[in-house]
Scaffold this active site. Structure first.
Site, PDB file in Angstrom:
ATOM      1  N   LYS A 180       1.930 -19.669   1.934  1.00 54.86           N
ATOM      2  CA  LYS A 180       2.155 -20.958   2.229  1.00 54.86           C
ATOM      3  C   LYS A 180       3.731 -21.162   2.474  1.00 54.86           C
ATOM      4  CE  LYS A 180      -1.765 -23.077   0.575  1.00 54.86           C
ATOM      5  NZ  LYS A 180      -2.250 -24.239  -0.303  1.00 54.86           N
ATOM      6  N   GLY A 230       5.490 -12.318  -7.324  1.00 55.49           N
ATOM      7  CA  GLY A 230       4.290 -11.515  -7.924  1.00 55.49           C
ATOM      8  C   GLY A 230       3.716 -10.419  -6.776  1.00 55.49           C
ATOM      9  N   GLY A 270       8.325 -16.731 -11.324  1.00 60.98           N
ATOM     10  CA  GLY A 270       8.665 -18.063 -10.999  1.00 60.98           C
ATOM     11  C   GLY A 270      10.233 -18.288 -11.162  1.00 60.98           C
TER      12      GLY A 270
HETATM   13  P1  AMP Z   1       2.167 -16.320  -2.407  1.00 55.15           P
HETATM   14  O1  AMP Z   1       1.692 -16.370  -3.585  1.00 55.15           O
HETATM   15  O2  AMP Z   1       2.531 -17.608  -1.388  1.00 55.15           O
HETATM   16  O3  AMP Z   1       3.325 -15.394  -2.186  1.00 55.15           O
HETATM   17  O4  AMP Z   1       0.930 -15.568  -1.304  1.00 55.15           O
HETATM   18  C1  AMP Z   1       0.488 -14.605  -1.480  1.00 55.15           C
HETATM   19  C2  AMP Z   1      -0.721 -14.215  -0.560  1.00 55.15           C
HETATM   20  O5  AMP Z   1      -0.615 -14.652   0.685  1.00 55.15           O
HETATM   21  C3  AMP Z   1      -1.591 -12.879  -0.748  1.00 55.15           C
HETATM   22  O6  AMP Z   1      -2.715 -13.018  -1.756  1.00 55.15           O
HETATM   23  C4  AMP Z   1      -2.042 -12.690   0.562  1.00 55.15           C
HETATM   24  O7  AMP Z   1      -3.460 -12.367   0.665  1.00 55.15           O
HETATM   25  C5  AMP Z   1      -1.934 -14.235   1.068  1.00 55.15           C
HETATM   26  N1  AMP Z   1      -1.672 -13.973   2.469  1.00 55.15           N
HETATM   27  C6  AMP Z   1      -0.718 -13.403   3.316  1.00 55.15           C
HETATM   28  N2  AMP Z   1      -0.846 -13.251   4.605  1.00 55.15           N
HETATM   29  C7  AMP Z   1      -1.845 -14.081   4.918  1.00 55.15           C
HETATM   30  C8  AMP Z   1      -2.476 -14.742   5.950  1.00 55.15           C
HETATM   31  N3  AMP Z   1      -2.051 -14.318   7.185  1.00 55.15           N
HETATM   32  N4  AMP Z   1      -3.565 -15.497   5.735  1.00 55.15           N
HETATM   33  C9  AMP Z   1      -3.877 -16.012   4.655  1.00 55.15           C
HETATM   34  N5  AMP Z   1      -3.285 -15.383   3.484  1.00 55.15           N
HETATM   35  C10 AMP Z   1      -2.402 -14.839   3.659  1.00 55.15           C
END
Ligand code: AMP
Length: 396
Positions: free
Chosen positions: A198, A354, A377
């Site tokens: 996100k 992470g 974090g």
């Molecule tokens: P974050 O904790 O915000 O760094 O998000 C990491 C997560 O984002 C990982 O578990 C990925 O599987 C997910 N992610 C990466 N690209 C996508 C995508 N195109 N659609 C959905 N989830 C995603």
């Protein structure tokens, strides 16, 4: 500020806040020793300098007082083995056992205190609790970067009781130096790569980085909020409706500040959120209804690889796609390899957060990048430009 490298530890009892928040399985065996391994250098430095060590940490999130599954005693066998001595253990971090064991501690000995979070005073930053902990040692050292963004009793409040004798351990020192190197002394071109699910958790980071980087690469789930805001059709890809305006604002901001913002041109789409889903390559702006983008596509990979390999400083946070699914991991893997290649050519690369750390480990590239941050974090708040309470308590 005192520095670990030339501090005189002789006959001093050094109270170290370490990060032994390690994963345990159902039999209470440690499943990943990284955090303990990382602390050994600091502990040995004190022991070889003629001091003794009192270790304090939290483990997990105990709710009401002591719980067997969150006891730090599970760390003793492995830690003793790594240090080649018998680690003593106080089954209450501020009780009589801690006091007696600490006062009897001789140079060369190590005492581990029970989980700090068995007392709610720890996370509340209670001063009286911090004072009791402080009474156990002569010197306070913080080597737990992962909790440096929290003003807890053992990470921040305690430092006031050691106005002169407070310092960072090697882990903290390295973390701060590596992040500062990227944020304040970056060689150009400086490229930041942001991915992950996100945009929402990364707004502050993007804002802070825009004033520092030459190139900003955006991939992962967060790219679709940008693509949609710019008029693309993204099917059922992950988007955050409420952030369209902000995404446009970031695009404008990048232009104004002369930052090259790179969004993927193509994506690997799937008909469902599953490793075995049907998949195909699509232009990122024309994803068919009912399909979702789960990785960046081959043209994006070549463009991003070229930019990364020509950079002198690289900061990477967040995977390029759902790399947990083998069929959608190519983008993340290729970016990880490009970062490693740039590092080999002399770039300074910092990996943090992470999932990008998990990706680097998955592809065995940990030793091929300059620094892998251990503090999820805390590292993110630091690159947002915030002053971390645990850092300020020592420096200030
Ligand atoms: P974050 O904790 O915000 O760094 O998000 C990491 C997560 O984002 C990982 O578990 C990925 O599987 C997910 N992610 C990466 N690209 C996508 C995508 N195109 N659609 C959905 N989830 C995603």
């Amino acid at each position: 500020m005192k520095i670990i490298e030339n501090f005189d530890f002789k006959n001093k009892k050094v109270l170290i806040r370490v990060d032994f928040n390690i994963p345990l399985n159902s039999k209470c065996n440690i499943t990943d020793t990284t955090r303990i391994d990382a602390a050994i250098k600091t502990i040995n430095k004190i022991l070889s300098g003629g001091g003794s060590v009192i270790l304090m940490s939290h483990l997990g999130r105990p709710k009401e007082g002591p719980e067997e599954k969150f006891s730090l005693k599970h760390v003793i066998p492995y830690l003793s083995e790594q240090l080649n001595l018998t680690v003593k253990f106080a089954d209450d971090c501020i009780g009589n056992s801690a006091k007696d064991l600490a006062s009897g501690l001789k140079p060369g000995e190590v005492l581990l205190l029970e989980n700090l979070r068995f007392y709610k005073e720890e996370t509340k930053g209670d001063e009286a609790f911090a004072k009791k902990l402080a009474s156990l040692g002569d010197v306070y050292m913080n080597d737990a970067f992962g909790t440096a963004h929290r003003a807890h009793a053992s990470t921040t409040i305690i430092a006031q009781f050691f106005p002169k004798d407070k310092l960072f351990g090697y882990i903290m020192d390295n973390e701060i130096k590596s992040i500062d190197k990227v944020l304040h002394e970056a060689q150009r071109p400086f490229t930041a790569i942001l991915g992950g699910a996100k945009v929402s958790g990364k707004i502050e980071i993007i804002n802070n980085l825009l004033s520092k980087v030459d190139n900003l690469i955006v991939g992962g789930g967060m790219m679709f909020t940008f693509i949609h805001a710019l008029g693309g059709s993204v099917g059922k890809s992950l988007i955050e409706d409420e952030l369209f305006e902000l995404a446009l604002h970031i695009v404008e901001g990048a232009k104004e500040m002369g930052v090259n913002l790179y969004l993927p041109v193509d994506t690997i789409i799937a008909d469902q959120f599953d490793n075995n889903a049907k998949r195909k390559i699509s232009d990122v702006k024309t994803i068919p209804e009912g399909w979702m983008g789960l990785d960046i596509g081959p043209d994006s990979i070549s463009k991003f690889t070229e930019i990364i390999e020509n950079s002198s400083t690289i900061l990477w946070n967040g995977p390029m796609g759902v790399f947990e699914f083998e069929n959608f991991s190519e983008g993340t893997k290729s970016i990880a390899m490009a970062v490693a290649k740039a590092t080999e050519k002399g770039a300074f690369s910092l990996i943090g957060g992470g999932d990008s750390v998990a990706a680097i480990n998955k592809y065995n590239l940990k030793d091929k990048v300059s620094y892998v941050s251990t503090g999820g974090g805390a590292m993110l708040e630091y690159i947002e430009g915030k002053e971390l309470p645990g850092v300020k308590a020592i420096k200030g």
